[in-house]
Design an enzyme around this catalytic site. Sequence first.
Site, PDB file in Angstrom:
ATOM      1  CB  SER A 102      -0.862   0.002   1.265  1.00  0.00           C
ATOM      2  OG  SER A 102      -1.456   1.271   1.452  1.00  0.00           O
ATOM      3  CE1 TYR A 113      -4.606  -2.086   4.972  1.00  0.00           C
ATOM      4  CE2 TYR A 113      -3.225  -0.190   4.465  1.00  0.00           C
ATOM      5  CZ  TYR A 113      -4.067  -1.207   4.053  1.00  0.00           C
ATOM      6  OH  TYR A 113      -4.345  -1.363   2.710  1.00  0.00           O
TER       7      TYR A 113
HETATM    8  P1  NAI Z   1     -11.845  -5.486  -0.581  1.00  0.00           P
HETATM    9  O1  NAI Z   1     -12.371  -5.649   0.795  1.00  0.00           O
HETATM   10  O2  NAI Z   1     -12.769  -4.984  -1.627  1.00  0.00           O
HETATM   11  O3  NAI Z   1     -11.177  -6.831  -1.083  1.00  0.00           O
HETATM   12  C1  NAI Z   1     -10.385  -7.608  -0.227  1.00  0.00           C
HETATM   13  C2  NAI Z   1     -10.746  -9.070  -0.405  1.00  0.00           C
HETATM   14  O4  NAI Z   1      -9.943  -9.828   0.499  1.00  0.00           O
HETATM   15  C3  NAI Z   1     -12.207  -9.331  -0.040  1.00  0.00           C
HETATM   16  O5  NAI Z   1     -12.820 -10.059  -1.090  1.00  0.00           O
HETATM   17  C4  NAI Z   1     -12.128 -10.145   1.237  1.00  0.00           C
HETATM   18  O6  NAI Z   1     -13.180 -11.070   1.367  1.00  0.00           O
HETATM   19  C5  NAI Z   1     -10.770 -10.823   1.097  1.00  0.00           C
HETATM   20  N1  NAI Z   1     -10.202 -11.256   2.365  1.00  0.00           N
HETATM   21  C6  NAI Z   1     -10.138 -10.566   3.516  1.00  0.00           C
HETATM   22  N2  NAI Z   1      -9.604 -11.328   4.473  1.00  0.00           N
HETATM   23  C7  NAI Z   1      -9.305 -12.518   3.908  1.00  0.00           C
HETATM   24  C8  NAI Z   1      -8.721 -13.713   4.385  1.00  0.00           C
HETATM   25  N3  NAI Z   1      -8.355 -13.873   5.668  1.00  0.00           N
HETATM   26  N4  NAI Z   1      -8.546 -14.741   3.515  1.00  0.00           N
HETATM   27  C9  NAI Z   1      -8.942 -14.618   2.225  1.00  0.00           C
HETATM   28  N5  NAI Z   1      -9.510 -13.520   1.731  1.00  0.00           N
HETATM   29  C10 NAI Z   1      -9.691 -12.472   2.563  1.00  0.00           C
HETATM   30  O7  NAI Z   1     -10.592  -4.500  -0.426  1.00  0.00           O
HETATM   31  P2  NAI Z   1      -9.507  -3.995  -1.485  1.00  0.00           P
HETATM   32  O8  NAI Z   1      -9.392  -2.556  -1.272  1.00  0.00           O
HETATM   33  O9  NAI Z   1      -9.784  -4.514  -2.812  1.00  0.00           O
HETATM   34  O10 NAI Z   1      -8.191  -4.665  -0.890  1.00  0.00           O
HETATM   35  C11 NAI Z   1      -7.311  -5.493  -1.638  1.00  0.00           C
HETATM   36  C12 NAI Z   1      -5.905  -5.247  -1.151  1.00  0.00           C
HETATM   37  O11 NAI Z   1      -5.502  -3.933  -1.502  1.00  0.00           O
HETATM   38  C13 NAI Z   1      -5.740  -5.331   0.356  1.00  0.00           C
HETATM   39  O12 NAI Z   1      -4.528  -5.997   0.651  1.00  0.00           O
HETATM   40  C14 NAI Z   1      -5.691  -3.887   0.779  1.00  0.00           C
HETATM   41  O13 NAI Z   1      -4.996  -3.737   1.997  1.00  0.00           O
HETATM   42  C15 NAI Z   1      -4.939  -3.284  -0.387  1.00  0.00           C
HETATM   43  N6  NAI Z   1      -5.077  -1.847  -0.554  1.00  0.00           N
HETATM   44  C16 NAI Z   1      -6.298  -1.279  -0.780  1.00  0.00           C
HETATM   45  C17 NAI Z   1      -6.412   0.074  -0.984  1.00  0.00           C
HETATM   46  C18 NAI Z   1      -7.714   0.736  -1.233  1.00  0.00           C
HETATM   47  O14 NAI Z   1      -7.780   1.979  -1.245  1.00  0.00           O
HETATM   48  N7  NAI Z   1      -8.794   0.027  -1.465  1.00  0.00           N
HETATM   49  C19 NAI Z   1      -5.215   0.958  -0.945  1.00  0.00           C
HETATM   50  C20 NAI Z   1      -3.982   0.253  -0.683  1.00  0.00           C
HETATM   51  C21 NAI Z   1      -3.933  -1.099  -0.511  1.00  0.00           C
END
Ligand code: NAI
Length: 316
Positions: A154, A167
């Site tokens: 991130s 985080y």
């Molecule tokens: P999101 O919540 O839409 O997607 C994350 C996915 O990970 C979800 O489908 C969720 O069910 C799954 N997940 C969560 N815990 C889990 C586990 N223990 N085992 C398997 N799957 C699991 O969120 P997003 O934003 O798409 O996040 C994706 C990645 O991007 C994350 O690592 C987040 O930290 C990172 N990120 C997101 C940003 C943002 O602005 N949305 C910015 C920087 C990084």
Amino acid sequence: MSEAMAAPRPAPMADVAGRTAFITGGANGIGLGIARALVRAGANVVIADIRAESLAEARASLGDDARVETVVLDVTDRAGFARAADAAEARFGKIHMLIGNAGIGIMGPIVDARYDDWDWAMGVNFGGVVNGLVTILPRIRAHGEGGQIVTTSSQSALIPIPFSATYTAAKAAVLGLSEAIRGELASENIGVSAFLPGPVQSNIALSGELRPDRFKSDSGYQTREAELEKRPVSPLWMEADEVGERVLAGIRNNDLYILTHPEFAAGMRKRFDAILASFPDEPINHERAAAIGFLLGNPVFDEELARHSKKEDMAR
Ligand code: NAI
């Protein structure tokens, strides 16, 4: 060495068509955007996620494409990870790309952080990447066709801000891990990309609903997670499909860093200037430098800079 001999080797996954990607957290948000981009580019995709319902929706949204497989996985479950990788190989033969993307949004004041908050944050956001590596890297090495590891860190790893310690600690660990292994795996034709997005439209604010019961008894953050769920997703944040295309481009190029938002550059420069400004104002001890030379640099940074200066030359 002649110019021709010095040419960089082609990216391991310059052509993703027919190759297989294993994407954790791929049922929503960014991971789904990456899955879509890879499917469009002709890759096979295994989407692993803890949310079974989202997996079904993701699959349907991808048109139940024959190149898509879904598997329920909690990335903190190591035995489950091995089973999911077995299922991926049973379906598509080989895994070439590991996209360690599953993550949770977990924020709050450090004075409220308890062990349950730390353990959940580190377990998913860092441990999930580690479990992916330990499970899938040997499988990529074994087939010898090359591959790509993409780790979702991130921008917060590069500009840590207040109220983000749990985080940020995990994301900084992911970044350091990725930079450290890149040089090690290059000779095996396995690329490594650290993916550092800025704000993206996703479901990350709903992470609280995923907090396992075992991390509920000693939490200082749990109560604020319901508040976080109400946080609106700004249309100014990047769309997951655009981000997915950027990650695909990063894979095809074997970029060390996949960045999305140039708005962060000035803050990053300031942080690094602050670090550099903090060195003791003393002359370098060259004898000491020679004795610890292996600690003082990493060729992956030189290679990355050379690749970017070549791009600038070509644009002129
Ligand atoms: P999101 O919540 O839409 O997607 C994350 C996915 O990970 C979800 O489908 C969720 O069910 C799954 N997940 C969560 N815990 C889990 C586990 N223990 N085992 C398997 N799957 C699991 O969120 P997003 O934003 O798409 O996040 C994706 C990645 O991007 C994350 O690592 C987040 O930290 C990172 N990120 C997101 C940003 C943002 O602005 N949305 C910015 C920087 C990084």
